[in-house]
Design an enzyme around this catalytic site. Structure first.
Site, short mmCIF file in Angstrom:
data_model
loop_
_atom_site.label_atom_id
_atom_site.label_comp_id
_atom_site.label_asym_id
_atom_site.label_seq_id
_atom_site.Cartn_x
_atom_site.Cartn_y
_atom_site.Cartn_z
N HIS A 55 -27.84 20.09 73.74
CA HIS A 55 -26.54 20.52 74.30
C HIS A 55 -26.50 22.04 74.39
O HIS A 55 -27.39 22.73 73.91
CB HIS A 55 -25.37 19.95 73.49
CG HIS A 55 -25.24 20.48 72.09
ND1 HIS A 55 -26.16 20.23 71.10
CD2 HIS A 55 -24.29 21.26 71.51
CE1 HIS A 55 -25.78 20.80 69.97
NE2 HIS A 55 -24.65 21.45 70.19
N HIS A 57 -24.75 24.57 73.16
CA HIS A 57 -24.36 25.58 72.16
C HIS A 57 -25.49 26.56 71.86
O HIS A 57 -26.66 26.19 71.81
CB HIS A 57 -23.89 24.91 70.87
CG HIS A 57 -22.49 24.36 70.97
ND1 HIS A 57 -22.00 23.40 70.11
CD2 HIS A 57 -21.48 24.64 71.84
CE1 HIS A 57 -20.75 23.12 70.44
NE2 HIS A 57 -20.41 23.85 71.50
N ASP A 59 -26.50 28.02 69.19
CA ASP A 59 -27.39 27.81 68.04
C ASP A 59 -28.46 26.75 68.33
O ASP A 59 -29.29 26.44 67.47
CB ASP A 59 -26.59 27.47 66.76
CG ASP A 59 -25.80 26.19 66.89
OD1 ASP A 59 -25.07 26.02 67.89
OD2 ASP A 59 -25.91 25.34 65.98
N HIS A 60 -28.45 26.21 69.56
CA HIS A 60 -29.47 25.25 69.98
C HIS A 60 -30.29 25.76 71.17
O HIS A 60 -31.30 25.17 71.53
CB HIS A 60 -28.83 23.90 70.35
CG HIS A 60 -28.09 23.30 69.19
ND1 HIS A 60 -28.52 22.21 68.50
CD2 HIS A 60 -26.95 23.70 68.57
CE1 HIS A 60 -27.68 21.94 67.50
NE2 HIS A 60 -26.72 22.84 67.53
N HIS A 111 -19.20 15.87 70.67
CA HIS A 111 -19.32 17.25 70.17
C HIS A 111 -19.18 18.22 71.34
O HIS A 111 -18.39 19.14 71.31
CB HIS A 111 -20.66 17.39 69.47
CG HIS A 111 -20.98 18.77 68.99
ND1 HIS A 111 -20.32 19.36 67.94
CD2 HIS A 111 -21.90 19.66 69.41
CE1 HIS A 111 -20.82 20.57 67.75
NE2 HIS A 111 -21.78 20.79 68.63
N ASP A 131 -26.19 17.66 67.40
CA ASP A 131 -24.97 17.76 66.59
C ASP A 131 -24.08 16.53 66.76
O ASP A 131 -22.85 16.62 66.69
CB ASP A 131 -24.16 19.02 66.98
CG ASP A 131 -24.85 20.29 66.53
OD1 ASP A 131 -25.88 20.22 65.83
OD2 ASP A 131 -24.34 21.38 66.89
N HIS A 169 -28.73 20.15 61.88
CA HIS A 169 -28.18 21.04 60.84
C HIS A 169 -28.37 20.45 59.45
O HIS A 169 -28.32 19.24 59.26
CB HIS A 169 -26.67 21.27 61.05
CG HIS A 169 -26.34 22.15 62.21
ND1 HIS A 169 -26.26 23.51 62.10
CD2 HIS A 169 -26.06 21.85 63.50
CE1 HIS A 169 -25.94 24.03 63.28
NE2 HIS A 169 -25.81 23.03 64.16
FE FE Z 1 -25.15 23.21 66.20
ZN ZN Z 2 -23.32 22.30 68.63
#
Ligand code: FE
Ligand code: ZN
Length: 255
Positions: A55, A57, A59-60, A111, A131, A169
């Site tokens: 996805h 985001h 942090d990915h 999410h 996530d 995570h």
């Molecule tokens: Fe994440």
């Molecule tokens: Zn995420």
């Protein structure tokens, strides 16, 4: 045999590194940053063949640009997404061959709306669910509705019980602490929390989990049990499974 190892990134992300036997070609899932990936690739003289993205985001995806510039990997990610640099845009039911194994794409909105997961059958079967499903938890609802997330989790948990679950995570300890409140009669949660605390004290990852284990300890997958339903009833509606799920997810946000 495919090996999957975690590359810890940012504060609590795992970038999963996939390698088939002793092949030098590897795949990474959700590179939230480039530096720790580059370090492993250089150290072990590996070639980055493919990147899988779940996805949009940061942090990915934060490491994507630099890894593309350096290694020109094939990038597979969700269709209908704002992510830049995707070569192969995939959606529900699509199949992609990665490291000699066939991966099925499962759309898992909730999410985010673009969220997808990757499943490859085999021994063992592997699931990369970003996530969506965490060990003992699930992702926050940033874009999707509770209905969407609940349906996504249902799809995932219909996979074989011995499927290894690679979430993005290390949230297990906080999730199990919540699970103790949300599923108070569940002895498996208590035991899992003890195991988790031991692993974290040694700085070991608590992942992967399995679908079978999640069905035992993940309160979001146990909304029809008396233990979870009654606990949710102290916080909000528990009229049906979806209402219980919605109450749990909101309760966790303020827990
Ligand atoms: Fe994440
Ligand atoms: Zn995420």
């Amino acid at each position: 045999m495919m090996s999957v190892t975690p590359i810890p990134a940012l504060s609590d992300n795992y970038i999963w590194l996939l390698r088939q036997d002793t092949s030098q070609s590897v795949c990474v899932v959700d590179p939230g940053e480039a530096a720790p990936v580059i370090e492993i690739l250089e150290r072990d003289s590996l070639k980055l063949d493919t990147i899988l993205i779940t996805h949009h985001h940061h942090d990915h995806t934060g490491g994507l640009n630099e890894l593309i510039k350096r290694y020109s990997p094939r990038v597979i990610g969700p269709a209908n997404s704002s992510i830049e640099g995707i070569d192969v845009a995939v959606g529900e039911g699509d199949e992609v061959r990665v490291m000699g194994r066939l991966f099925e794409v499962i759309t898992t909105p909730g999410h985010t709306l673009d969220h997808i997961s990757y499943f490859t059958p085999g021994i063992p079967a592997l699931l990369f669910c970003g996530d969506t499903l965490f060990c003992a938890g699930c992702g926050r609802l940033f874009e999707g509705s509770p209905e969407q997330m609940f349906a996504s989790l249902k799809k995932i948990t219909e996979l074989p019980e011995d499927t290894l679950v690679f979430a993005a995570h290390e949230y297990t300890q906080a999730n199990l602490t919540f699970a103790r409140a949300a599923d108070p009669d569940n002895k498996d949660v208590e035991y899992a929390l003890q195991e988790c605390e031991k692993a974290r004290a040694l700085d070991r990852p608590t992942l992967p989990s399995t679908i079978g284990r999640e069905l035992k300890i993940n309160p979001y997958l146990r909304v029809s049990t008396d233990s979870v339903r009654q606990a949710a009833g102290t916080q909000g509606s528990n009229d049906d499974d979806l209402a219980t799920f919605t109450t749990l997810r909101e309760w966790k946000n303020r827990f």
